[in-house]
Enzyme design. Sequence first.
Site, PDB file in Angstrom:
ATOM      1  N   HIS A  44       1.281   0.891 -13.124  1.00 28.27           N
ATOM      2  CA  HIS A  44       2.106  -0.265 -13.491  1.00 28.27           C
ATOM      3  C   HIS A  44       3.571   0.172 -13.510  1.00 28.27           C
ATOM      4  CE1 HIS A  44       3.174  -4.078 -15.311  1.00 28.27           C
ATOM      5  NE2 HIS A  44       3.914  -3.405 -16.171  1.00 28.27           N
ATOM      6  N   ARG A  78      -5.390  -8.810  -8.593  1.00 26.01           N
ATOM      7  CA  ARG A  78      -6.383  -9.702  -9.234  1.00 26.01           C
ATOM      8  C   ARG A  78      -6.673  -9.146 -10.614  1.00 26.01           C
ATOM      9  NH1 ARG A  78      -6.600 -14.308  -7.375  1.00 26.01           N
ATOM     10  NH2 ARG A  78      -8.686 -14.724  -8.154  1.00 26.01           N
ATOM     11  N   ASN A 128       1.629   3.031  -2.652  1.00 27.09           N
ATOM     12  CA  ASN A 128       0.945   3.955  -3.571  1.00 27.09           C
ATOM     13  C   ASN A 128      -0.344   4.479  -2.951  1.00 27.09           C
ATOM     14  OD1 ASN A 128       2.283   4.375  -6.255  1.00 27.09           O
ATOM     15  ND2 ASN A 128       2.485   2.151  -6.041  1.00 27.09           N
ATOM     16  N   GLU A 168       6.543   6.436  -8.763  1.00 21.66           N
ATOM     17  CA  GLU A 168       5.128   6.049  -8.712  1.00 21.66           C
ATOM     18  C   GLU A 168       4.386   6.933  -7.727  1.00 21.66           C
ATOM     19  OE1 GLU A 168       4.130   1.809  -8.441  1.00 21.66           O
ATOM     20  OE2 GLU A 168       6.167   1.304  -9.054  1.00 21.66           O
ATOM     21  N   GLY A 188       0.779  -1.235   0.000  1.00 23.07           N
ATOM     22  CA  GLY A 188       0.000   0.000   0.000  1.00 23.07           C
ATOM     23  C   GLY A 188       0.808   1.283   0.000  1.00 23.07           C
TER      24      GLY A 188
HETATM   25  C1  GAR Z   1       3.728  -1.127  -7.296  1.00 16.67           C
HETATM   26  O1  GAR Z   1       5.070  -1.107  -7.749  1.00 16.67           O
HETATM   27  C2  GAR Z   1       2.771  -1.193  -8.450  1.00 16.67           C
HETATM   28  O2  GAR Z   1       3.194  -0.450  -9.568  1.00 16.67           O
HETATM   29  C3  GAR Z   1       2.777  -2.657  -8.770  1.00 16.67           C
HETATM   30  O3  GAR Z   1       2.778  -3.290  -7.512  1.00 16.67           O
HETATM   31  C4  GAR Z   1       3.438  -2.442  -6.567  1.00 16.67           C
HETATM   32  C5  GAR Z   1       2.505  -2.229  -5.394  1.00 16.67           C
HETATM   33  O4  GAR Z   1       3.165  -1.551  -4.353  1.00 16.67           O
HETATM   34  N1  GAR Z   1       1.605  -3.019  -9.524  1.00 16.67           N
HETATM   35  C6  GAR Z   1       1.619  -3.950 -10.476  1.00 16.67           C
HETATM   36  O5  GAR Z   1       2.595  -4.613 -10.755  1.00 16.67           O
HETATM   37  C7  GAR Z   1       0.276  -4.163 -11.176  1.00 16.67           C
HETATM   38  N2  GAR Z   1       0.478  -4.777 -12.443  1.00 16.67           N
HETATM   39  P1  GAR Z   1       2.348  -0.833  -3.201  1.00 16.67           P
HETATM   40  O6  GAR Z   1       1.365  -1.872  -2.638  1.00 16.67           O
HETATM   41  O7  GAR Z   1       3.382  -0.456  -2.199  1.00 16.67           O
HETATM   42  O8  GAR Z   1       1.657   0.332  -3.792  1.00 16.67           O
END
Ligand code: GAR
Length: 215
Positions: free
Chosen positions: A111, A93, A16, A176, A14
């Site tokens: 992404h 998911r 982001n 991000e 979490g």
């Molecule tokens: C992030 O790097 C996001 O871009 C990636 O998972 C991570 C989640 O981190 N998402 C994907 O790969 C989706 N295809 P977070 O839970 O700390 O935000």
Amino acid sequence: MARLKVGVLVSGRGSNLQALLDAASDPGYPAEIALVLSNVPGVQALERAARAGVATAVIDHKAFDGRGPFEDAVHAVLVEHGVEFVCLAGFMRILTDGFVSRWFDRLINIHPSLLPAFRGAHAHRDALAAGVRVSGCTVHFVRPAMDDGPIVVQAAVPVLPGDAEADLAARVLEQEHRAYPLALRLIAEGRARVAGDRVEIDAPDAAGALINPRD
Ligand code: GAR
């Protein structure tokens, strides 16, 4: 002006989500986080939401017979909380066409690559294997195909000699956390609009929709 009511779908750490919560803690930010929904119980993202005083829900996909019924339950909880717009933030998911059409142009994802390069679950590994010199992240509207859809914001970072997957992941993650709040702001202010397969950006200020490596 009323703030856009956003639901954030998460599955894990979490970070982001935290960037969105931090942005939305400013009353001048044009979106508020109305609900954080996880498909995995007990994850750190839920603690972050609780700490920020935001409503949480857990809908464990394992408790459902198939994606359809799981997504119906997710949809119902989003509607119940008055959610108008959905952000996927590390939501692991795959969503069916049915869910994507119900939230069409009201659903975005982040992404960790410069799409359309390196879709899928191993973006950093694939970027390193390809020997690219620049990678980054993309915030995009969600379409039925995985990691596909009109691009809102991208942020670029250099790939440095000797980088391991974790080094690149950390460098991209930092961007991000800038890109996602920027993208949501542009959308909530009506400055980013879907036009066919692309997003038109009305951003006369310097921020635009691109974050450069050396910013
Ligand atoms: C992030 O790097 C996001 O871009 C990636 O998972 C991570 C989640 O981190 N998402 C994907 O790969 C989706 N295809 P977070 O839970 O700390 O935000």
